[in-house]
Enzyme design. Structure first.
Site, PDB file in Angstrom:
ATOM      1  N   SER A 134      43.042  39.691  39.073  1.00 40.65           N
ATOM      2  CA  SER A 134      42.843  40.619  37.952  1.00 40.65           C
ATOM      3  C   SER A 134      42.557  42.054  38.367  1.00 40.65           C
ATOM      4  CB  SER A 134      41.734  40.120  37.030  1.00 40.65           C
ATOM      5  OG  SER A 134      40.477  40.307  37.605  1.00 40.65           O
ATOM      6  N   LYS A 183      35.220  44.125  36.537  1.00 35.73           N
ATOM      7  CA  LYS A 183      36.179  44.806  35.655  1.00 35.73           C
ATOM      8  C   LYS A 183      35.940  46.305  35.709  1.00 35.73           C
ATOM      9  CE  LYS A 183      37.918  40.982  34.112  1.00 35.73           C
ATOM     10  NZ  LYS A 183      39.143  40.524  34.690  1.00 35.73           N
TER      11      LYS A 183
END
Length: 169
Positions: free
Chosen positions: A48, A94
């Site tokens: 990711s 993130k």
């Protein structure tokens, strides 16, 4: 049972072993408190955050204390660690895309929502995304994330030889 005549010889050794055990326990507690409240090394793996972080995994330095002292000082574009809203047993990494009050495009790539769909990030929440949109589960999937889930910031990547990374996994 130690015979009473030997007790005076064994007593100092027993005290030394006991104190050593207490010191080790104290060190363990101190290490845990430091890791959970100040920061430390974390292993981040997965696709990711590609190309920022390698899919095979990298060690990063997580800085927790500054976020605990100044929780409203997050900035757009910062890499953060947070408890996964989907699986609370996982810590994820993130990038902050939107702060409270920002209007953000739900999915600029158009993969998970129309690229014309926008949302206002509510107070006490942030909008996060992985750098590799095609492989990331992020705010496009679960919406704005509560700031209470944020653990800290990524301060640095730690360069480690690849053979050590393979042993960590």
């Amino acid at each position: 049972m130690i015979p009473p005549s030997w007790l005076h010889l064994a007593e100092p050794a027993i005290k030394r072993v006991g104190l050593t055990c207490l010191h080790l326990i104290n060190f363990g507690f101190a290490f845990h408190l430091f890791k959970e409240n100040v920061g430390g090394l974390c292993f981040m793996a997965g696709p990711s955050m590609l190309p920022t972080l390698d899919t095979s995994g990298e060690l990063v330095l997580e800085s927790i204390l500054p976020h605990r002292l100044f929780p409203n000082q997050l900035g757009r574009g910062e890499l953060i660690t947070l408890t996964s809203p989907v699986d609370p047993s996982r810590i994820i990494c993130k990038r902050v895309i939107g702060l409270p009050g920002d209007v953000v495009c739900v999915d600029p790539t158009g993969l998970k929502a129309h690229s014309t769909e926008h949302v206002i990030v509510p107070k006490g929440h942030i909008w996060v995304a992985g750098d590799n949109a095609a492989w990331s589960k992020d705010s496009r999937d679960y919406g704005p994330v509560s700031m209470a889930l944020v653990r800290g910031r990524i301060a640095a990547r730690v360069s480690v030889p690849t053979f050590l990374i393979q042993q960590i996994r």
